[in-house]
Motif scaffolding. Structure first.
Motif, PDB file in Angstrom:
ATOM      1  N   ASP A   1      25.632 145.160  -7.291  1.00  0.00           N
ATOM      2  CA  ASP A   1      25.560 143.714  -8.183  1.00  0.00           C
ATOM      3  C   ASP A   1      26.730 143.539  -8.763  1.00  0.00           C
ATOM      4  OD1 ASP A   1      22.741 143.672  -7.744  1.00  0.00           O
ATOM      5  OD2 ASP A   1      22.520 144.997  -9.462  1.00  0.00           O
ATOM      6  N   VAL A   2      26.918 142.237  -9.141  1.00  0.00           N
ATOM      7  CA  VAL A   2      28.205 141.779  -9.852  1.00  0.00           C
ATOM      8  C   VAL A   2      27.444 141.271 -11.201  1.00  0.00           C
ATOM      9  CG1 VAL A   2      29.953 139.967  -9.935  1.00  0.00           C
ATOM     10  CG2 VAL A   2      29.389 141.010  -7.778  1.00  0.00           C
ATOM     11  N   TRP A   3      28.371 141.760 -12.334  1.00  0.00           N
ATOM     12  CA  TRP A   3      27.942 141.448 -13.702  1.00  0.00           C
ATOM     13  C   TRP A   3      29.163 140.931 -14.564  1.00  0.00           C
ATOM     14  CZ3 TRP A   3      22.964 142.920 -15.611  1.00  0.00           C
ATOM     15  CH2 TRP A   3      22.330 143.837 -14.908  1.00  0.00           C
ATOM     16  N   VAL A   4      28.733 140.220 -15.774  1.00  0.00           N
ATOM     17  CA  VAL A   4      29.799 139.595 -16.347  1.00  0.00           C
ATOM     18  C   VAL A   4      29.298 139.726 -17.659  1.00  0.00           C
ATOM     19  CG1 VAL A   4      29.412 137.269 -16.287  1.00  0.00           C
ATOM     20  CG2 VAL A   4      31.583 137.775 -16.707  1.00  0.00           C
ATOM     21  N   SER A   5      30.170 139.949 -18.809  1.00  0.00           N
ATOM     22  CA  SER A   5      29.761 139.802 -20.143  1.00  0.00           C
ATOM     23  C   SER A   5      30.004 138.354 -20.835  1.00  0.00           C
ATOM     24  CB  SER A   5      30.468 140.709 -20.993  1.00  0.00           C
ATOM     25  OG  SER A   5      31.855 140.638 -21.115  1.00  0.00           O
ATOM     26  N   GLY A   6      29.189 138.180 -22.036  1.00  0.00           N
ATOM     27  CA  GLY A   6      29.280 136.956 -22.625  1.00  0.00           C
ATOM     28  C   GLY A   6      29.220 135.744 -21.799  1.00  0.00           C
ATOM     29  N   ASN A   7      29.656 134.582 -22.381  1.00  0.00           N
ATOM     30  CA  ASN A   7      29.651 133.120 -21.592  1.00  0.00           C
ATOM     31  C   ASN A   7      30.856 133.077 -20.788  1.00  0.00           C
ATOM     32  OD1 ASN A   7      26.894 132.779 -22.428  1.00  0.00           O
ATOM     33  ND2 ASN A   7      27.870 132.281 -24.583  1.00  0.00           N
ATOM     34  N   LEU A   8      30.852 132.075 -19.905  1.00  0.00           N
ATOM     35  CA  LEU A   8      31.987 131.517 -19.029  1.00  0.00           C
ATOM     36  C   LEU A   8      32.194 129.997 -19.456  1.00  0.00           C
ATOM     37  CD1 LEU A   8      30.955 133.132 -15.759  1.00  0.00           C
ATOM     38  CD2 LEU A   8      32.630 133.943 -17.281  1.00  0.00           C
ATOM     39  N   GLY A   9      33.625 129.663 -19.342  1.00  0.00           N
ATOM     40  CA  GLY A   9      33.737 128.301 -19.662  1.00  0.00           C
ATOM     41  C   GLY A   9      34.033 127.782 -20.799  1.00  0.00           C
ATOM     42  N   ASP A  10      33.817 128.547 -22.162  1.00  0.00           N
ATOM     43  CA  ASP A  10      33.975 127.918 -23.374  1.00  0.00           C
ATOM     44  C   ASP A  10      35.277 127.972 -23.745  1.00  0.00           C
ATOM     45  OD1 ASP A  10      31.371 128.430 -23.663  1.00  0.00           O
ATOM     46  OD2 ASP A  10      31.292 129.742 -25.254  1.00  0.00           O
TER      47      ASP A  10
ATOM     48  N   TYR B   1      38.332 136.153 -21.005  1.00  0.00           N
ATOM     49  CA  TYR B   1      38.554 137.553 -21.393  1.00  0.00           C
ATOM     50  C   TYR B   1      37.330 138.137 -21.432  1.00  0.00           C
ATOM     51  CZ  TYR B   1      43.295 136.363 -21.706  1.00  0.00           C
ATOM     52  OH  TYR B   1      44.473 135.792 -21.405  1.00  0.00           O
ATOM     53  N   GLU B   2      36.321 138.013 -20.636  1.00  0.00           N
ATOM     54  CA  GLU B   2      34.993 138.829 -20.776  1.00  0.00           C
ATOM     55  C   GLU B   2      35.273 139.861 -19.601  1.00  0.00           C
ATOM     56  OE1 GLU B   2      32.695 138.592 -22.557  1.00  0.00           O
ATOM     57  OE2 GLU B   2      32.737 136.461 -23.424  1.00  0.00           O
ATOM     58  N   LEU B   3      34.392 140.890 -19.597  1.00  0.00           N
ATOM     59  CA  LEU B   3      34.406 141.936 -18.636  1.00  0.00           C
ATOM     60  C   LEU B   3      33.464 141.660 -17.395  1.00  0.00           C
ATOM     61  CD1 LEU B   3      35.982 144.644 -18.837  1.00  0.00           C
ATOM     62  CD2 LEU B   3      33.870 145.717 -19.796  1.00  0.00           C
ATOM     63  N   LEU B   4      33.905 141.774 -16.295  1.00  0.00           N
ATOM     64  CA  LEU B   4      33.727 141.329 -15.083  1.00  0.00           C
ATOM     65  C   LEU B   4      33.522 142.930 -14.163  1.00  0.00           C
ATOM     66  CD1 LEU B   4      32.741 139.592 -12.636  1.00  0.00           C
ATOM     67  CD2 LEU B   4      35.182 139.619 -12.145  1.00  0.00           C
ATOM     68  N   PHE B   5      32.393 143.256 -13.791  1.00  0.00           N
ATOM     69  CA  PHE B   5      32.144 144.316 -13.236  1.00  0.00           C
ATOM     70  C   PHE B   5      31.141 144.825 -11.919  1.00  0.00           C
ATOM     71  CE2 PHE B   5      29.518 144.646 -16.614  1.00  0.00           C
ATOM     72  CZ  PHE B   5      28.403 145.386 -16.352  1.00  0.00           C
ATOM     73  N   THR B   6      31.127 145.575 -11.116  1.00  0.00           N
ATOM     74  CA  THR B   6      30.043 145.800 -10.287  1.00  0.00           C
ATOM     75  C   THR B   6      29.259 146.932 -10.424  1.00  0.00           C
ATOM     76  OG1 THR B   6      31.400 147.013  -8.822  1.00  0.00           O
ATOM     77  CG2 THR B   6      31.623 144.701  -8.624  1.00  0.00           C
ATOM     78  N   ALA B   7      28.089 147.013 -10.038  1.00  0.00           N
ATOM     79  CA  ALA B   7      27.461 148.404 -10.389  1.00  0.00           C
ATOM     80  C   ALA B   7      26.285 148.429  -9.506  1.00  0.00           C
ATOM     81  CB  ALA B   7      26.765 148.386 -11.767  1.00  0.00           C
TER      82      ALA B   7
END
Length: 328
Positions: free
Chosen positions: A156-165, A271-277
């Motif tokens: 899976d691809v995950w990201v924290s928080g919100n994008l675009g702000d 500056y959110e964290l992008l990760f796979t798991a």
């Protein structure tokens, strides 16, 4: 500048080293870093230039905190805990000691929040724009950290928080977007000026061994995910309907669906964290999201092949020419 270099250091910067004995109150030519033999030191450096990475009209304290936080975001993307930083500043004649006072107050506030100290640096004069370089130091268990080259098909691809702000906040400050709602305006500008490095998330993902692959979203989601897919020799599929968006950003983009998606995945400075798991970790990541009171969203999957695709609700691919910020 209305003070000498050494007056600036003694008055404003040396107090920021208090509590870190081996910085020697910034009176030596260098500092020492003593790390436990069971740990590795993580080092990162970012340079920010007025008019490029921040606006000179931004509050000095916010500029300071942003310069520190973009480095802390890199530390978080390695799963590390920060403990020290150095600071190099090239001033011009437009700045005075009151500006420096406000700047160092911002640093002091974030030092307390993120538990680290200033241990050295340099100050010079320039005829050009204000230029600030921070080098940040962190620590991880020896030889353990996240990489960009370890993503695997089926993850899976995950990201924290919100994008675009943050991208929206910059467009508001530069007058490209007009926002009538004061609270939305302030929220989005704050996201541009003050990124939120996901320190606790990075540490927990490493400690719980939930991923081997992570990086922070600085140049834009598509651009940064491409760094992972290229390094790992895999492809990724993202789903437009899964992108995490704030209420302020969503309301700002009413009637501009395409711009909303494009800014969310290319805007940069999130500056959110992008990760796979691996899929078996879905429940643990959801639990971690609840523990940290932090939104963590599953936005896609890693597949065989090359490149990154963004799929719309109707199944068609969203076409974007520029995937994010390019430095050159």
């Amino acid at each position: 500048m209305d003070k000498s270099e050494f007056d600036l250091i003694e008055s404003y910067f040396a107090p920021l080293s208090k509590g870190y004995e081996e910085a020697y109150s910034l009176k030596n030519d260098a500092a020492l870093i003593s790390v436990h033999p069971d740990h590795s030191t993580v080092v990162t450096m970012d340079t920010l230039v007025a008019g490029v990475h921040f606006l000179i009209t931004d509050p000095a304290a916010d500029i300071a905190r942003k310069c520190l936080r973009v480095n802390l975001s890199d530390i978080a993307s390695m799963g590390a805990e920060a403990f020290a930083y150095t600071l190099s500043m090239a001033y011009n004649d437009d700045l005075d000691s009151e500006w420096v006072r406000s700047f160092t107050n911002g640093l002091e506030s974030d030092q307390k929040r993120f538990s680290l100290h200033l241990i050295g640096g340099d100050t010079v004069k320039t005829p050009g724009p204000l230029t600030i370089t921070v080098t940040c130091f962190g620590t991880v268990p020896r030889h353990q950290c996240f990489k960009r080259s370890t993503a695997q098909p089926g993850q899976d691809v995950w990201v924290s928080g919100n994008l675009g702000d943050s991208g929206a906040g910059l467009k508001i400050l530069t007058g490209e977007i007009d926002v009538k709602n004061t609270s939305f305006r302030e929220e989005l500008i704050k996201r541009y000026r003050l990124p939120q490095p996901r320190m606790a998330l990075g540490v927990q993902l490493l400690n719980q061994q939930l991923t081997n692959t992570a990086m922070d979203v600085s140049d834009g989601l598509l651009a940064d995910l491409s760094h992972i897919t290229n390094s790992s020799d895999v492809a990724a599929i993202l789903f437009e309907e899964n992108l995490p968006l704030s209420n302020a950003f969503t309301n700002l983009m009413i009637g501009n669906a395409d711009l909303k998606t494009e800014l969310a995945v290319t805007g940069g400075d999130d500056y959110e964290l992008l990760f796979t798991a691996d899929r078996i970790h879905r429940d643990k990541i959801t639990e971690l999201s609840n523990i940290l009171s932090l939104k963590i969203t599953r936005i896609g999957e890693i597949t065989e092949g090359r490149g990154v695709s963004l799929i719309r609700k109707n199944g068609e691919e969203f076409s974007i020419t520029e995937t994010g910020w390019k430095h050159f």
